[in-house]
Scaffold this motif. Structure first.
Motif, PDB file in Angstrom:
ATOM      1  N   GLU A 239       0.816  -1.200   0.000  1.00 22.50           N
ATOM      2  CA  GLU A 239       0.000   0.000   0.000  1.00 22.50           C
ATOM      3  C   GLU A 239       0.858   1.262   0.000  1.00 22.50           C
ATOM      4  O   GLU A 239       0.407   2.331  -0.409  1.00 22.50           O
ATOM      5  N   ALA A 240       2.086   1.162   0.471  1.00 20.56           N
ATOM      6  CA  ALA A 240       2.962   2.332   0.533  1.00 20.56           C
ATOM      7  C   ALA A 240       3.456   2.679  -0.859  1.00 20.56           C
ATOM      8  O   ALA A 240       3.857   1.804  -1.626  1.00 20.56           O
ATOM      9  N   LYS A 241       3.446   3.958  -1.191  1.00 20.74           N
ATOM     10  CA  LYS A 241       3.923   4.414  -2.488  1.00 20.74           C
ATOM     11  C   LYS A 241       5.421   4.697  -2.433  1.00 20.74           C
ATOM     12  O   LYS A 241       5.980   4.976  -1.376  1.00 20.74           O
ATOM     13  N   VAL A 242       6.039   4.657  -3.585  1.00 22.38           N
ATOM     14  CA  VAL A 242       7.462   4.927  -3.693  1.00 22.38           C
ATOM     15  C   VAL A 242       7.663   6.438  -3.764  1.00 22.38           C
ATOM     16  O   VAL A 242       7.140   7.101  -4.669  1.00 22.38           O
TER      17      VAL A 242
ATOM     18  N   THR B  73      11.344  -1.430  -8.325  1.00 22.25           N
ATOM     19  CA  THR B  73      10.128  -2.209  -8.117  1.00 22.25           C
ATOM     20  C   THR B  73       8.960  -1.649  -8.917  1.00 22.25           C
ATOM     21  O   THR B  73       7.909  -2.297  -9.015  1.00 22.25           O
ATOM     22  N   LEU B  74       9.123  -0.447  -9.480  1.00 21.03           N
ATOM     23  CA  LEU B  74       8.069   0.163 -10.284  1.00 21.03           C
ATOM     24  C   LEU B  74       8.013  -0.481 -11.661  1.00 21.03           C
ATOM     25  O   LEU B  74       9.060  -0.810 -12.246  1.00 21.03           O
ATOM     26  N   THR B  75       6.841  -0.647 -12.200  1.00 21.85           N
ATOM     27  CA  THR B  75       6.655  -1.259 -13.513  1.00 21.85           C
ATOM     28  C   THR B  75       7.374  -0.451 -14.592  1.00 21.85           C
ATOM     29  O   THR B  75       7.167   0.761 -14.711  1.00 21.85           O
ATOM     30  N   GLY B  76       8.219  -1.108 -15.361  1.00 20.73           N
ATOM     31  CA  GLY B  76       8.918  -0.451 -16.464  1.00 20.73           C
ATOM     32  C   GLY B  76      10.152   0.319 -16.069  1.00 20.73           C
ATOM     33  O   GLY B  76      10.820   0.904 -16.931  1.00 20.73           O
TER      34      GLY B  76
ATOM     35  N   VAL C 143       4.527  14.654  -9.209  1.00 18.20           N
ATOM     36  CA  VAL C 143       4.698  13.342  -9.823  1.00 18.20           C
ATOM     37  C   VAL C 143       5.014  13.474 -11.309  1.00 18.20           C
ATOM     38  O   VAL C 143       5.813  12.715 -11.866  1.00 18.20           O
ATOM     39  N   GLU C 144       4.416  14.486 -11.949  1.00 19.33           N
ATOM     40  CA  GLU C 144       4.622  14.679 -13.392  1.00 19.33           C
ATOM     41  C   GLU C 144       6.054  15.088 -13.721  1.00 19.33           C
ATOM     42  O   GLU C 144       6.485  14.979 -14.881  1.00 19.33           O
ATOM     43  N   ASP C 145       6.823  15.554 -12.725  1.00 18.91           N
ATOM     44  CA  ASP C 145       8.215  15.943 -12.989  1.00 18.91           C
ATOM     45  C   ASP C 145       9.066  14.767 -13.454  1.00 18.91           C
ATOM     46  O   ASP C 145      10.148  14.965 -14.011  1.00 18.91           O
ATOM     47  N   ILE C 146       8.573  13.563 -13.231  1.00 20.53           N
ATOM     48  CA  ILE C 146       9.354  12.392 -13.653  1.00 20.53           C
ATOM     49  C   ILE C 146       9.496  12.334 -15.167  1.00 20.53           C
ATOM     50  O   ILE C 146      10.400  11.677 -15.702  1.00 20.53           O
TER      51      ILE C 146
ATOM     52  N   ILE D 212       2.833   3.940 -13.588  1.00 27.26           N
ATOM     53  CA  ILE D 212       3.358   4.021 -12.211  1.00 27.26           C
ATOM     54  C   ILE D 212       2.791   5.178 -11.400  1.00 27.26           C
ATOM     55  O   ILE D 212       3.119   5.299 -10.213  1.00 27.26           O
ATOM     56  N   LYS D 213       1.923   6.010 -11.978  1.00 22.54           N
ATOM     57  CA  LYS D 213       1.480   7.217 -11.279  1.00 22.54           C
ATOM     58  C   LYS D 213       0.742   6.890  -9.983  1.00 22.54           C
ATOM     59  O   LYS D 213       0.748   7.705  -9.041  1.00 22.54           O
ATOM     60  N   ASP D 214       0.090   5.744  -9.915  1.00 23.96           N
ATOM     61  CA  ASP D 214      -0.635   5.371  -8.695  1.00 23.96           C
ATOM     62  C   ASP D 214       0.277   4.769  -7.649  1.00 23.96           C
ATOM     63  O   ASP D 214      -0.166   4.490  -6.527  1.00 23.96           O
ATOM     64  N   ASP D 215       1.547   4.513  -8.020  1.00 23.90           N
ATOM     65  CA  ASP D 215       2.478   3.849  -7.094  1.00 23.90           C
ATOM     66  C   ASP D 215       3.574   4.793  -6.634  1.00 23.90           C
ATOM     67  O   ASP D 215       4.462   4.365  -5.882  1.00 23.90           O
ATOM     68  N   ILE D 216       3.586   6.050  -7.041  1.00 24.10           N
ATOM     69  CA  ILE D 216       4.653   6.988  -6.674  1.00 24.10           C
ATOM     70  C   ILE D 216       4.087   8.212  -5.975  1.00 24.10           C
ATOM     71  O   ILE D 216       2.911   8.557  -6.117  1.00 24.10           O
ATOM     72  N   THR D 217       4.946   8.868  -5.239  1.00 26.84           N
ATOM     73  CA  THR D 217       4.588  10.104  -4.561  1.00 26.84           C
ATOM     74  C   THR D 217       5.831  10.996  -4.475  1.00 26.84           C
ATOM     75  O   THR D 217       6.953  10.532  -4.746  1.00 26.84           O
TER      76      THR D 217
END
Length: 210
Positions: free
Chosen positions: A146-149, A161-164, A186-189, A203-208
């Motif tokens: 549940e914890a985001k990266v 661990t993030l997809t792609g 998040v969009e700065d990635i 990966i937007k739902d898995d990062i912060t």
């Protein structure tokens, strides 16, 4: 005169008797050889239902001496190669010029035997990382899932661990974070080299960026 004629007749009859006896003796001998099979033993034909002996030696079938193998993926020279029949995977890879630097060689069983017409595929590290990342997330502890990266605090292993996100992209994220002072959104990635909108969607739902 009569005595001489009698002697001649007797001599003639003697010779004729001897000739007849010799002729009869000869037929008897030939008949004996025929009856004992001496004259036909070499050319005798098998009786009905009996197979004739096979005088020709049967040669054992020989296995193929060469095989053809298709080598592709992360190798120097992908293509079809002719190899010895008892070759293994590492022979095929060597024939194709060896692994590329991007090859995930640890996922290849180089000792495995190969057969004619087989394909040997060498995956890249990026391919394997993309396949393994979802599995890692599913088998992890539920609370950890549940914890985001956090893009501003995560290390390389966490980013991978993030997809792609493979090793190269994870290192690029770390480099951008160090140069820019961190991610504001998040969009700065998307400013990171090699990361496009398709990757962000995954990966937007898995990062912060806390």
């Amino acid at each position: 005169m009569k005595r001489e004629r009698k002697k001649g007749s007797a001599l003639y009859l003697g010779i004729l008797s001897a000739a007849l006896l010799a002729a009869l003796s000869g037929c008897g001998n030939r008949q004996a050889r025929f009856l004992t099979g001496e004259e036909t033993a070499a050319t005798a034909e098998p009786s009905p239902g009996e197979e004739a002996p096979n005088t020709e030696a049967e040669e054992p079938s020989k296995p193929p001496q060469k095989i053809f193998v298709d080598v592709c993926g992360a190798v120097a020279k992908p293509g079809v190669y002719e190899l010895a029949a008892d070759s293994r995977v590492f022979h095929a890879i060597n024939a194709a010029g060896g692994f590329l630097d991007t090859a995930a060689s640890e996922y290849v069983n180089r000792a495995e035997p190969i057969s004619d017409g087989e394909q040997v595929y060498v995956p890249s590290r990026e391919e394997m990382e993309g396949q393994m990342a979802p599995v890692l997330r599913e088998t992890a502890d539920p609370s950890a899932a549940e914890a985001k990266v956090n893009l501003n605090t995560a290390d390389k292993e966490q980013l991978m661990t993030l997809t792609g996100i493979g090793e190269a992209k994870a290192e690029a994220i770390l480099a951008y974070r160090e140069e820019s002072g961190g991610f504001q959104t998040v969009e700065d990635i998307l400013n990171v080299s090699g990361i496009k909108e398709g990757t962000l969607e995954k990966i937007k739902d898995d990062i912060t960026v806390e």
